[in-house]
Design a protein around this motif. Structure first.
Motif, PDB file in Angstrom:
ATOM      1  N   ALA A   1       0.664  -1.808  -0.332  1.00  0.00           N
ATOM      2  CA  ALA A   1      -0.028   0.076   0.126  1.00  0.00           C
ATOM      3  C   ALA A   1       0.380   1.426   0.698  1.00  0.00           C
ATOM      4  CB  ALA A   1      -1.077   0.142   0.934  1.00  0.00           C
ATOM      5  N   THR A   2       1.846   0.828   0.345  1.00  0.00           N
ATOM      6  CA  THR A   2       2.666   1.918   0.719  1.00  0.00           C
ATOM      7  C   THR A   2       3.425   2.360  -0.684  1.00  0.00           C
ATOM      8  OG1 THR A   2       3.357   1.765   3.428  1.00  0.00           O
ATOM      9  CG2 THR A   2       5.050   2.932   1.947  1.00  0.00           C
TER      10      THR A   2
ATOM     11  N   GLU B   1       2.699   1.711  -3.368  1.00  0.00           N
ATOM     12  CA  GLU B   1       1.479   2.083  -4.415  1.00  0.00           C
ATOM     13  C   GLU B   1       1.267   3.711  -4.138  1.00  0.00           C
ATOM     14  OE1 GLU B   1      -1.942  -0.947  -4.125  1.00  0.00           O
ATOM     15  OE2 GLU B   1      -0.850  -2.375  -4.507  1.00  0.00           O
ATOM     16  N   ASP B   2       1.151   3.790  -2.697  1.00  0.00           N
ATOM     17  CA  ASP B   2       0.701   5.334  -2.756  1.00  0.00           C
ATOM     18  C   ASP B   2       2.270   6.131  -3.150  1.00  0.00           C
ATOM     19  OD1 ASP B   2      -1.697   4.426  -0.579  1.00  0.00           O
ATOM     20  OD2 ASP B   2      -0.301   5.194   0.326  1.00  0.00           O
TER      21      ASP B   2
ATOM     22  N   LYS C   1       1.182   6.882  -7.107  1.00  0.00           N
ATOM     23  CA  LYS C   1       0.199   7.442  -7.449  1.00  0.00           C
ATOM     24  C   LYS C   1       0.561   9.210  -7.255  1.00  0.00           C
ATOM     25  CE  LYS C   1      -3.272   4.357  -6.758  1.00  0.00           C
ATOM     26  NZ  LYS C   1      -4.402   3.989  -5.423  1.00  0.00           N
ATOM     27  N   ARG C   2       1.403   9.414  -6.609  1.00  0.00           N
ATOM     28  CA  ARG C   2       1.526  10.816  -5.702  1.00  0.00           C
ATOM     29  C   ARG C   2       2.933  10.829  -6.862  1.00  0.00           C
ATOM     30  NH1 ARG C   2       2.200  10.424  -0.838  1.00  0.00           N
ATOM     31  NH2 ARG C   2       4.446   9.322  -0.635  1.00  0.00           N
TER      32      ARG C   2
END
Length: 87
Positions: A17-18, A20-21, A24-25
């Protein structure tokens, strides 16, 4: 390995999740849309291949390279300061 109430893959899920974030950023900060036909710094025509390869391009290769080199300059010698701390 059991970790109480958390599932066996909880740590890996958090890492995924980290990552992927962060992706995206980073993608949200990238320029998008049609690029300029001429460099905004020197007004040299930007080749069509570069405009296709880099969406939203605003600078020619030479100006982008100069900007990247300017941003990479740290201002002081980090290795020298580490070496002096070891003595």
């Amino acid at each position: 390995m059991a970790t109480g109430w958390a599932g066996d893959t909880a740590v890996q899920d958090q890492i995924d999740a980290t990552v992927e974030d962060a992706i995206k950023r980073a993608r949200s900060r990238m320029p998008s849309g049609p690029g300029l036909e001429h460099c905004e710094e020197c007004d040299v025509p930007i080749p069509e291949a570069r405009r296709k390869a880099v969406p939203g391009v605003r600078l020619c290769v030479a100006c982008q390279q100069a900007l990247d080199e300017e941003a990479a300059f740290a201002g002081y010698n980090r290795r020298g300061s580490k070496d002096s701390q070891l003595r």
